[in-house]
Design an enzyme around this catalytic site. Structure first.
Site, short mmCIF file in Angstrom:
data_model
loop_
_atom_site.label_atom_id
_atom_site.label_comp_id
_atom_site.label_asym_id
_atom_site.label_seq_id
_atom_site.Cartn_x
_atom_site.Cartn_y
_atom_site.Cartn_z
N SER A 142 27.60 66.79 50.05
CA SER A 142 26.52 66.03 50.69
C SER A 142 26.99 65.32 51.97
CB SER A 142 25.87 65.06 49.71
OG SER A 142 26.85 64.38 48.97
N ARG A 172 33.27 76.23 50.65
CA ARG A 172 34.13 77.05 49.80
C ARG A 172 33.45 78.34 49.39
NH1 ARG A 172 36.51 73.90 44.71
NH2 ARG A 172 34.38 73.16 44.65
N TYR A 186 23.15 70.32 47.76
CA TYR A 186 23.59 68.93 47.96
C TYR A 186 22.57 68.05 48.68
CZ TYR A 186 28.20 70.37 46.37
OH TYR A 186 29.24 70.84 45.61
N LYS A 232 36.80 58.73 50.37
CA LYS A 232 36.99 57.33 50.00
C LYS A 232 37.71 57.26 48.66
CE LYS A 232 33.00 55.69 52.63
NZ LYS A 232 31.59 55.28 52.59
N GLY A 264 31.81 53.59 56.20
CA GLY A 264 30.78 52.56 56.39
C GLY A 264 29.68 52.73 55.37
N LYS A 275 35.26 49.90 46.97
CA LYS A 275 33.81 49.73 46.73
C LYS A 275 33.27 50.74 45.71
CE LYS A 275 32.06 53.40 48.85
NZ LYS A 275 31.00 54.32 48.46
N ASP A 310 29.57 48.61 53.25
CA ASP A 310 29.58 49.75 52.33
C ASP A 310 29.45 49.29 50.88
OD1 ASP A 310 29.71 52.35 51.53
OD2 ASP A 310 31.83 52.63 51.99
N THR A 347 26.42 50.69 48.58
CA THR A 347 26.74 51.53 47.42
C THR A 347 26.37 50.84 46.11
OG1 THR A 347 28.58 52.38 48.72
CG2 THR A 347 28.56 52.98 46.42
N ASN A 384 28.56 56.81 42.30
CA ASN A 384 29.39 55.89 41.50
C ASN A 384 28.52 54.93 40.71
OD1 ASN A 384 32.37 56.37 42.19
ND2 ASN A 384 31.36 56.45 44.18
N GLU A 440 33.95 59.16 43.04
CA GLU A 440 35.38 58.95 43.33
C GLU A 440 36.00 57.81 42.53
OE1 GLU A 440 37.46 60.68 45.04
OE2 GLU A 440 36.64 61.42 46.94
N1 LIG Z 1 27.95 61.48 49.66
C1 LIG Z 1 28.02 60.36 50.32
O1 LIG Z 1 27.01 59.66 50.46
C2 LIG Z 1 29.31 59.92 50.91
C3 LIG Z 1 30.51 60.42 50.47
N2 LIG Z 1 31.68 59.98 51.00
C4 LIG Z 1 32.96 60.52 50.57
O2 LIG Z 1 33.08 61.84 51.07
C5 LIG Z 1 33.94 62.60 50.24
C6 LIG Z 1 33.31 63.94 49.96
O3 LIG Z 1 32.20 63.67 49.14
P1 LIG Z 1 30.79 64.38 49.13
O4 LIG Z 1 30.56 65.30 50.23
O5 LIG Z 1 29.80 63.31 48.95
O6 LIG Z 1 30.98 65.08 47.74
P2 LIG Z 1 30.11 66.14 46.99
O7 LIG Z 1 30.36 65.91 45.57
O8 LIG Z 1 28.72 66.11 47.50
O9 LIG Z 1 30.81 67.49 47.46
C7 LIG Z 1 32.19 67.69 47.41
C8 LIG Z 1 32.53 68.89 48.26
O10 LIG Z 1 33.90 69.18 48.04
C9 LIG Z 1 33.99 70.45 47.43
N3 LIG Z 1 35.01 70.36 46.40
C10 LIG Z 1 34.92 69.77 45.19
N4 LIG Z 1 36.10 69.91 44.54
C11 LIG Z 1 36.89 70.59 45.36
C12 LIG Z 1 38.19 71.08 45.27
N5 LIG Z 1 38.94 70.88 44.19
N6 LIG Z 1 38.68 71.76 46.32
C13 LIG Z 1 37.93 71.97 47.42
N7 LIG Z 1 36.69 71.54 47.56
C14 LIG Z 1 36.20 70.85 46.55
C15 LIG Z 1 32.65 70.77 46.83
O11 LIG Z 1 32.48 72.16 46.76
C16 LIG Z 1 31.75 70.13 47.87
O12 LIG Z 1 31.63 70.95 48.99
C17 LIG Z 1 34.20 61.73 48.99
O13 LIG Z 1 35.46 61.13 49.09
C18 LIG Z 1 33.12 60.67 49.06
O14 LIG Z 1 33.55 59.44 48.48
C19 LIG Z 1 31.70 59.08 52.00
C20 LIG Z 1 30.54 58.57 52.51
C21 LIG Z 1 29.26 58.94 52.00
O1 LIG Z 2 30.30 56.22 50.16
C1 LIG Z 2 29.10 56.23 49.98
C2 LIG Z 2 28.18 55.43 50.79
O2 LIG Z 2 28.80 54.85 51.90
C3 LIG Z 2 28.54 57.07 48.91
O3 LIG Z 2 28.74 56.49 47.68
P1 LIG Z 2 28.77 57.40 46.35
O4 LIG Z 2 29.96 58.28 46.47
O5 LIG Z 2 28.83 56.42 45.25
O6 LIG Z 2 27.48 58.18 46.36
#
Ligand SMILES: NC(=O)C1=CN([C@@H]2O[C@H](COP(=O)(O)OP(=O)(O)OC[C@H]3O[C@@H](n4cnc5c(N)ncnc54)[C@H](O)[C@@H]3O)[C@@H](O)[C@H]2O)C=CC1
Ligand SMILES: O=C(CO)COP(=O)(O)O
Length: 334
Positions: free
Chosen positions: A10, A31, A48, A105, A135, A190, A243, A247, A255, A281
């Site tokens: 996402s 992937r 997503y 994060k 953020g 957070k 943040d 969150t 989370n 996370e």
């Molecule tokens: N979704 C959100 O609102 C936000 C997320 N984040 C951070 O961004 C990072 C990525 O999260 P999201 O995109 O939200 O996660 P997600 O859960 O939506 O997607 C994770 C992505 O990583 C891939 N993935 C999962 N396990 C994997 C592995 N073992 N090897 C390679 N790829 C793998 C999945 O296929 C997917 O493309 C996290 O650390 C999250 O905390 C930061 C800000 C906002």
């Molecule tokens: O980092 C995030 C917002 O800034 C997203 O939080 P979650 O991973 O809990 O959805």
């Protein structure tokens, strides 16, 4: 500048949209080939970000070599605990002067390293080529173009300013900061505090409890941040309190939602199943954040309680009793 976003979850997908909307030439790496095909062909990522139309200028590929070819900026958008393994696989395709931007994060459980430290260790890149973006940025709201700000932190201020231009749109406003540690600690802690807020709301507690957890969670964040070298102002900023509030308050947070399931009485497995493969996370980072706190002799009772609920079988009710049963103390202490 040409950017590649590695990871089409996402946040990776939303940030790729931001980059294209900012006028930056961007490719998204997924992937799964079928997901890459659908993003390029249908301009959606239904897995997503259902219902979001992605810009025509955004194409995706599942080939690492193709994605990274000619990229000046590599945006790392995979979960914290898999970043090291992914980056190791990407290494043969990386350019010599690549700028890295970490979106993840978390704190690595096996090493207690922050994500920019993992990137530096695996790639050999110096810290001034590695930025963290963090953020109050719930992916779906950003993908919808709702106004929000973020922080791009890098030791090299000029590089941070270049990245600020590359990510700036009419709805997404990045600020620069040189305090990478503060931004990363804010983002990692957070998630743990959002789990606690979710647990409280799952039990049925209201806004007083939530505000108490957020505020005392901020106190924990500041204590740990200062101990590891962060600036207090960063934790009072977007990547800290900003943040944390977003969150801890939003039902969009994975989370917070995970914690809410536990508060409602679900098992860890049931809460995990309910995430539908999306990453919460804090479930893993509560272990590394707690270990980091132990290493620096920092007291983090909320983090400790979340860790015990997630990994030692403590019930949410017992966690609440134990937190409220702690010895009385002044609000502000070292
Ligand atoms: N979704 C959100 O609102 C936000 C997320 N984040 C951070 O961004 C990072 C990525 O999260 P999201 O995109 O939200 O996660 P997600 O859960 O939506 O997607 C994770 C992505 O990583 C891939 N993935 C999962 N396990 C994997 C592995 N073992 N090897 C390679 N790829 C793998 C999945 O296929 C997917 O493309 C996290 O650390 C999250 O905390 C930061 C800000 C906002
Ligand atoms: O980092 C995030 C917002 O800034 C997203 O939080 P979650 O991973 O809990 O959805």
């Amino acid at each position: 500048m040409r950017a590649v976003v590695m990871g089409a979850g996402s946040w990776g997908t939303a940030i790729a949209k931001v980059l294209v909307d900012a006028g930056t030439d961007t490719t998204l790496w997924a992937r799964r080939p079928e997901l890459a095909e659908r993003i390029t062909r249908d301009h959606t990522n239904a897995d997503y970000l259902p219902g979001i139309t992605l810009p025509d200028g955004l194409s995706a590929t599942s080939s690492v070599g193709e994605a990274m070819s000619g990229a000046d900026v590599v945006v790392c958008a995979v979960p914290s605990q898999s970043l090291r393994a992914n980056l190791t696989e990407w290494m043969p395709h990386l350019g010599a002067d690549t700028t890295f931007v970490s979106l993840a994060k978390g704190v690595e459980t096996s090493t207690l390293l922050r994500m920019t430290e993992v990137i530096s260790e695996v790639s050999g890149a110096p810290g001034d080529r590695i930025a963290a973006l963090s953020g109050p940025n719930l992916a779906r709201e950003i993908a919808e173009g709702q106004p929000a700000a973020t922080v791009i932190a890098c030791a090299d201020e000029d590089r941070a300013r270049d990245l600020q231009d590359a990510f700036k749109t009419r709805y997404f406003r990045p600020y620069t900061n040189t305090d990478v540690i503060g931004c990363e600690i804010g983002g990692a802690v957070k998630n743990v505090i959002a789990l606690a807020c979710g647990m409280a709301s799952g039990v049925g507690f209201g806004q007083n409890t939530l505000a108490t957890i957020i505020t005392r969670g901020l106190a924990e964040t500041i204590r740990l941040g200062v101990a590891v070298g962060a600036q207090i102002e960063t934790m009072a900023g977007l990547a800290g309190v900003g943040d944390l509030v977003a969150t801890c308050s939003s039902p969009l947070s994975r989370n917070r939602t995970f914690g809410a399931h536990l508060g409602e009485g679900a098992t860890m497995q049931e809460a995990q199943d309910a995430t539908h493969g999306q990453v919460a996370e804090g479930v893993k980072s509560c272990t590394s954040v707690r270990a980091l706190a132990d290493k620096y002799d920092v007291e983090m009772p909320l983090t400790d309680a979340v860790h015990q609920v997630c990994h030692s079988g403590l019930t949410v009710a017992d966690a609440v009793s134990s937190l409220l049963g702690r010895r009385a103390k002044p609000e502000i202490y070292d």
